[in-house]
Design an enzyme around this catalytic site. Structure first.
Site, PDB file in Angstrom:
ATOM      1  N   TRP A 187       0.853  -1.184   0.000  1.00 40.43           N
ATOM      2  CA  TRP A 187       0.000   0.000   0.000  1.00 40.43           C
ATOM      3  C   TRP A 187       0.889   1.234   0.000  1.00 40.43           C
ATOM      4  CZ3 TRP A 187      -0.228   3.997   3.667  1.00 40.43           C
ATOM      5  CH2 TRP A 187      -1.141   5.015   3.327  1.00 40.43           C
ATOM      6  N   ASP A 205     -11.673   7.361   6.064  1.00 41.27           N
ATOM      7  CA  ASP A 205     -10.857   6.221   6.479  1.00 41.27           C
ATOM      8  C   ASP A 205     -10.239   6.506   7.847  1.00 41.27           C
ATOM      9  OD1 ASP A 205      -9.397   3.865   6.322  1.00 41.27           O
ATOM     10  OD2 ASP A 205      -7.731   4.811   5.265  1.00 41.27           O
ATOM     11  N   HIS A 217      -8.475  -5.945   4.939  1.00 40.28           N
ATOM     12  CA  HIS A 217      -8.142  -5.159   6.119  1.00 40.28           C
ATOM     13  C   HIS A 217      -9.476  -4.768   6.725  1.00 40.28           C
ATOM     14  CE1 HIS A 217      -3.804  -3.495   5.431  1.00 40.28           C
ATOM     15  NE2 HIS A 217      -3.832  -4.776   5.711  1.00 40.28           N
ATOM     16  N   ASP A 246      -6.958  -3.633  10.696  1.00 38.89           N
ATOM     17  CA  ASP A 246      -6.222  -2.400  10.394  1.00 38.89           C
ATOM     18  C   ASP A 246      -6.960  -1.195  10.969  1.00 38.89           C
ATOM     19  OD1 ASP A 246      -4.546  -0.480   9.421  1.00 38.89           O
ATOM     20  OD2 ASP A 246      -5.151  -0.656   7.330  1.00 38.89           O
ATOM     21  N   LYS A 287      -7.094   2.379  -2.512  1.00 39.11           N
ATOM     22  CA  LYS A 287      -7.620   3.410  -1.606  1.00 39.11           C
ATOM     23  C   LYS A 287      -8.351   4.460  -2.433  1.00 39.11           C
ATOM     24  CE  LYS A 287      -6.292   6.216   2.356  1.00 39.11           C
ATOM     25  NZ  LYS A 287      -5.461   6.214   3.563  1.00 39.11           N
ATOM     26  N   ASP A 341      -9.632  -2.904   1.893  1.00 36.90           N
ATOM     27  CA  ASP A 341      -9.732  -2.321   3.232  1.00 36.90           C
ATOM     28  C   ASP A 341     -11.087  -1.619   3.267  1.00 36.90           C
ATOM     29  OD1 ASP A 341      -9.652  -0.128   5.173  1.00 36.90           O
ATOM     30  OD2 ASP A 341      -7.505  -0.511   5.386  1.00 36.90           O
ATOM     31  N   GLU A 396      -3.216  -3.159  -2.178  1.00 37.49           N
ATOM     32  CA  GLU A 396      -4.352  -2.559  -1.465  1.00 37.49           C
ATOM     33  C   GLU A 396      -4.719  -1.235  -2.138  1.00 37.49           C
ATOM     34  OE1 GLU A 396      -3.440  -1.463   2.590  1.00 37.49           O
ATOM     35  OE2 GLU A 396      -5.525  -1.045   3.098  1.00 37.49           O
ATOM     36  N   ASP A 440     -10.138   4.785  10.596  1.00 35.95           N
ATOM     37  CA  ASP A 440      -9.513   3.670  11.305  1.00 35.95           C
ATOM     38  C   ASP A 440      -9.897   3.591  12.778  1.00 35.95           C
ATOM     39  OD1 ASP A 440      -7.977   2.149   9.307  1.00 35.95           O
ATOM     40  OD2 ASP A 440      -6.942   4.051   8.990  1.00 35.95           O
ATOM     41  N   HIS A 471     -11.663   2.115   2.596  1.00 39.83           N
ATOM     42  CA  HIS A 471     -11.111   2.687   1.366  1.00 39.83           C
ATOM     43  C   HIS A 471     -12.095   2.790   0.215  1.00 39.83           C
ATOM     44  CE1 HIS A 471      -6.653   1.782   2.587  1.00 39.83           C
ATOM     45  NE2 HIS A 471      -7.334   2.414   3.514  1.00 39.83           N
TER      46      HIS A 471
HETATM   47  C1  RNT Z   1      -3.847   3.084   4.885  1.00 39.06           C
HETATM   48  C2  RNT Z   1      -3.942   1.618   4.642  1.00 39.06           C
HETATM   49  C3  RNT Z   1      -2.792   0.797   5.145  1.00 39.06           C
HETATM   50  C4  RNT Z   1      -2.296   1.232   6.508  1.00 39.06           C
HETATM   51  C5  RNT Z   1      -1.340   0.270   7.161  1.00 39.06           C
HETATM   52  C6  RNT Z   1      -0.637   0.873   8.314  1.00 39.06           C
HETATM   53  O1  RNT Z   1      -4.979   3.757   4.540  1.00 39.06           O
HETATM   54  O2  RNT Z   1      -5.130   1.132   5.157  1.00 39.06           O
HETATM   55  O3  RNT Z   1      -3.124  -0.539   5.114  1.00 39.06           O
HETATM   56  O4  RNT Z   1      -3.348   1.468   7.377  1.00 39.06           O
HETATM   57  O5  RNT Z   1      -0.486  -0.262   6.228  1.00 39.06           O
HETATM   58 ZN    ZN Z   2      -5.399  -0.954   5.221  1.00 37.88          ZN
END
Ligand code: RNT
Ligand code: ZN
Length: 416
Positions: free
Chosen positions: A181, A292, A284, A325, A224, A257, A222, A294, A260
């Site tokens: 990523w 995003d 993720h 994640d 986004k 993820d 990955e 988290d 994303h």
């Molecule tokens: C970031 C991605 C990625 C990170 C990690 C730390 O938007 O989700 O996966 O969160 O690699």
């Molecule tokens: Zn991620």
């Protein structure tokens, strides 16, 4: 209600709860090391802000500052959560000898030997991530940079990470999922959208030209949609990443993820779509609030639906690589980790305790399907969950938070 009574209630709707627990017990869930220290790692100045469009917010005391502290905190989480865990490391968590340091393009397997020891002692596998952010050479584009030197630096980093992933897989005897990523993108409308994507594609090609056995090292890409400071254009967009994985199925798998995508898109629905084409996919799991962000994973509708699709689509037999994640620095980090991992276990167990209603769908009996799906929500799941925790030697709900508070006052609060 006793477990036996709850079990009988589930048996009456055709669910074998013992079998559900037996299946779940051996499914690995990858635990991200970066919740413990707000994604700072050990190879750069911890006072510098994160770059690459990711952010942690909050200033809760007790952040792990060293490998020893992070490992001690991880041990708490491992103890507090049922099920099979796997570690998930970022390259920035390399552990150097006193006075030693290596830049990202020079990282070697030996810098992860202490992590291998940690995993071996605990019987864990390990996944890995090159770190294309929070570095002086990651102030703009990385793998898609127009500057050949910057690009080469990050390609060499990617290749080093393939070698490290291979080392982790060989040492621990389990495949290593290696996720690529980058936060590459632009804050404002670009003049050239194609150039960075072509360079990104070629850079990933070069990384994956490093020899590896696809049975043991599982590179992922990955995607986004956007990041903070990278609002207008993301090089590794959904179409780019899915396109790359689709064209390189013999060496690469797509990673989704759930933070994303656009807010009304759901990853739960994308799981069967991708599994119709890819033998393996990776996830993720996070909780996006408006972006995003988290946040810690809750037992919410989409987490449950994601887990339902993993189970329903046969993902537990290895086709879906499940990783966490999220990173919250505003609450106790061990509690954050633990709540999220326990919730994934809960959601997977709930999914395994869900009857297969396919027949009703095929018979077009949407009335009964709705009634049964709704009634499922008030089944005595708590007893099944408690039994599962006991079976795994993990504390039940109500029994673990006290341990976190005690550890907080005895250990975390004393950190500077
Ligand atoms: C970031 C991605 C990625 C990170 C990690 C730390 O938007 O989700 O996966 O969160 O690699
Ligand atoms: Zn991620």
């Amino acid at each position: 209600m006793s477990y036996a009574e709850a079990k009988a209630k589930y048996a009456a709707i055709g669910v074998d709860t013992d079998k559900a627990m037996e299946i779940l017990k051996s499914v690995p869930v990858s635990l991200h090391c970066w919740q413990g220290d707000d994604v700072r790692g050990f190879d750069t100045d911890p006072s510098k802000p994160l770059t690459g469009g990711i952010q942690t917010t909050g200033n809760y005391p007790g952040r792990a500052r060293t490998p020893e502290e992070l490992m001690a905190d991880l041990d708490m989480v491992l103890k507090l959560c049922p099920g099979t865990k796997k570690m998930n490391l970022h390259a920035s968590y390399a552990i150097f000898e006193e006075g030693e340091w290596a830049d990202r393009d020079q990282l070697e397997p030996k810098h992860f030997q202490k992590w291998v020891d940690f995993c071996k002692e605990r019987g864990l596998g390990c996944d890995f991530n090159p770190t294309f952010f929070s570095h002086p050479k990651a102030n703009g584009l990385t793998l898609s940079s127009p500057d050949p030197e910057i690009r080469k630096f990050w390609i060499d980093h990617g290749k080093a990470c393939i070698r490290i992933s291979n080392y982790l897989a060989q040492e621990l005897g389990q495949p290593c999922v290696m996720n690529i990523w980058t936060g590459d993108g632009f804050k404002d409308i670009p003049a050239d959208r194609m150039g960075p994507r072509v360079r990104y594609k070629e850079a990933i090609d070069e990384i994956l030209s490093e020899p590896f056995d696809f049975n043991m090292v599982k590179p992922c890409v990955e995607s986004k949609v956007f990041g903070i400071g990278v609002e207008a254009y993301t090089v590794g967009s959904a179409e780019f990443s899915l396109g790359y994985a689709a064209m390189n199925k013999d060496r690469c798998i797509p990673l989704m993820d759930n933070g994303h995508y656009h807010p009304t898109e759901v990853v739960s629905d994308k799981i069967p779509a991708l599994l119709a084409f890819f033998p393996e996919i990776a996830l993720h799991i996070t909780r996006p609030i408006r972006w995003d962000s988290d946040h810690v994973v809750l037992l919410d509708d989409e987490t449950r639906e994601i887990c339902k699709e993993i189970v329903r689509c046969g993902g537990l037999e290895g086709r879906v690589k499940i990783a966490l994640d999220y990173f919250d620095a505003s609450i106790n980090r061990i509690a954050a980790w633990t709540v999220g991992l326990r919730n994934i276990q809960k959601a997977l167990l709930m999914a395994l305790c869900t009857p297969d209603f396919t027949k009703l769908q095929n018979e077009d009996d949407w009335t009964q399907l709705m009634v049964l799906q709704e009634e499922l929500k008030t089944m005595p799941f708590g007893e099944i969950w408690e039994q599962y925790c006991n079976l795994c030697g993990a504390p039940a709900d109500g029994a673990w938070f006290g341990m976190v508070k005690q550890y907080e006052s005895e250990v975390q609060i004393k950190r500077g």
